[in-house]
Design an enzyme around this catalytic site. Structure first.
Site, mmCIF file in Angstrom:
data_model
loop_
_atom_site.group_PDB
_atom_site.id
_atom_site.type_symbol
_atom_site.label_atom_id
_atom_site.label_comp_id
_atom_site.label_asym_id
_atom_site.label_seq_id
_atom_site.Cartn_x
_atom_site.Cartn_y
_atom_site.Cartn_z
ATOM 1 N N TRP A 184 -5.929 15.968 16.067
ATOM 2 C CA TRP A 184 -5.470 16.300 14.728
ATOM 3 C C TRP A 184 -6.279 15.569 13.646
ATOM 4 C CZ3 TRP A 184 -2.402 20.447 14.591
ATOM 5 C CH2 TRP A 184 -1.698 20.781 15.743
ATOM 6 N N SER A 185 -5.611 14.956 12.684
ATOM 7 C CA SER A 185 -6.334 14.382 11.551
ATOM 8 C C SER A 185 -7.118 13.121 11.881
ATOM 9 C CB SER A 185 -5.375 14.099 10.389
ATOM 10 O OG SER A 185 -5.001 15.300 9.763
ATOM 11 N N THR A 186 -6.950 12.582 13.054
ATOM 12 C CA THR A 186 -7.844 11.512 13.476
ATOM 13 C C THR A 186 -9.287 12.009 13.419
ATOM 14 O OG1 THR A 186 -6.102 10.574 14.859
ATOM 15 C CG2 THR A 186 -8.334 9.888 15.356
#
Length: 386
Positions: free
Chosen positions: A68-70
């Site tokens: 995801w946003s990692t």
């Protein structure tokens, strides 16, 4: 049946291993991995559980999962590398590199606004076609035409999905390469990192199945529900135009895995995240290969904005592409820590004071708004052992 925890762990970090095992025992994990390095050397590298919801496929040393946003921290590292290569000026207008961007009053927006969530472009107003997330030209054209939702530079709001197309298109215009290709050739390849933006079908046997988060407990704020109250709102469109992005049916699909969504569809191991951030924690060079210069790293974690986030509805604090340590969502005890969490729980970060890089990945998504409690317990135990 107790889940077997595999991998290595230095004796002084035994509490990390214990907490990791407890997360499987209490049912908060299905499959997960956690890793950390100090001065570029591993101090623990653990994994366990299952790569599928049915618990038939073991999570192995090389299991990949959507982080995801990692992914945003990975994409941002690519952008900062272009600065070091003399190809990108963060103070220059985006339109210098992407001429079509100079529509709807955006001709003066500098690149650094894209990296710090200040560009006013967290969402596209018009309804997008259902395959838009996996259609790069459609997303970039829509963002080039989009008028900012607020005066750029005056406020900040999380560009949950659009961040990747905005920063990624600048990377593509400069290099002629997609962000995933640039990552592979310039960072992941040389450092031998199992970290990807866009993967072909040959990777599928190694990719863990994303499992949706359980309902938010009544005593906790439901961030997604709050963002979704008004289907015409900026906050809703930021995560759901053309469709809700946090949807296992989408993120487990071959179309999602194969596309490049540089804000949200990176696939990585915890080990790869730890090694990348471990390099940034010690000045940017590892095993004779320089990822970033010390000047770029310092610039990356210099505060650009802090305070109420117009999209998330919480306090946030941003550098250039990286979340910074803050009291409401602490990432360890040291003020210079920087990195990026992802929806559901994953995280990677660098702590230049402790000279540590940390990574955590999982397939059972959680519902914590900023820092996942499972990850927090692990890195807090790590810091306590120093």
């Amino acid at each position: 049946m107790a889940v077997k925890i595999e991998g290595m762990c230095e004796a002084r970090f035994k509490r990390v291993r214990e907490i990791f095992a407890e997360s499987f025992e209490n049912g908060s994990e299905v499959g997960a991995a956690v890793a950390a390095v100090v001065d570029g050397k591993p101090i623990f590298d653990l994994w366990g559980g299952f790569a599928d919801k049915a618990k038939t496929k073991p999570w192995t040393r090389d299991t990949l999962v959507n982080v995801w946003s990692t992914t945003k921290g990975i994409t941002s590292t690519c952008a900062h590398r272009l600065v070091d290569q003399g190809k990108l000026d963060l103070d220059a207008p985006v339109a210098k590199y992407w001429p079509e961007f100079a529509q709807a009053g955006k001709e003066k927006i500098p690149v650094n606004f894209l990296l710090s969530h200040r560009a006013g472009l967290p969402a596209v107003r018009k309804q997008l076609p259902m395959d838009a997330y996996t259609n790069w030209p459609v997303m970039c054209a829509a963002l080039a035409a989009q008028e900012p939702w607020w005066e750029p530079g005056t406020k900040h709001g999380y560009h949950a999905i659009t961040f990747g197309y905005l920063v990624g298109e600048v990377i593509r215009r400069i290099t002629g390469k997609t962000p995933g290709t640039y990552l592979r050739e310039e960072i992941a390849g040389p450092l031998k990192l199992d970290m990807h933006i866009g993967v072909d079908a040959s990777f599928d046997s190694r990719i863990a199945e994303t499992i949706g988060a359980p309902p938010t407990p009544p005593d906790k704020p439901d961030q997604l529900a709050t963002m979704s109250v008004d289907p015409e709102s900026m906050t809703y469109k930021a995560i759901a135009n053309p469709r809700p992005v946090v949807d296992p049916a989408l993120t487990n699909s071959r179309a999602w895995r194969g596309a490049e969504v540089p804000a949200a569809n990176g696939h990585a191991t915890a080990r790869a995240l730890a090694i990348l951030y471990g390099a940034l924690a010690i000045g940017g060079e590892l095993n004779g290969y320089r990822v970033l210069t010390p000047a770029s790293i310092k610039r990356a974690h210099t505060e650009q904005c802090s305070g109420p986030d117009l999209v998330l509805g919480v306090e946030s604090r941003w550098g250039l592409g990286f979340a910074l340590n803050q009291a409401v969502a602490p990432i360890g005890p040291n003020p210079r820590t920087f990195g990026h969490p992802g929806a559901g729980g994953s995280i990677g970060f660098a702590d230049p004071d402790a000279r540590v890089g940390f990574g955590y990945t999982m397939n059972q998504m959680g519902s914590d708004a900023l820092i996942d409690g499972r990850a927090g317990a692990l890195f807090n135990a790590m810091f306590a052992a120093f």
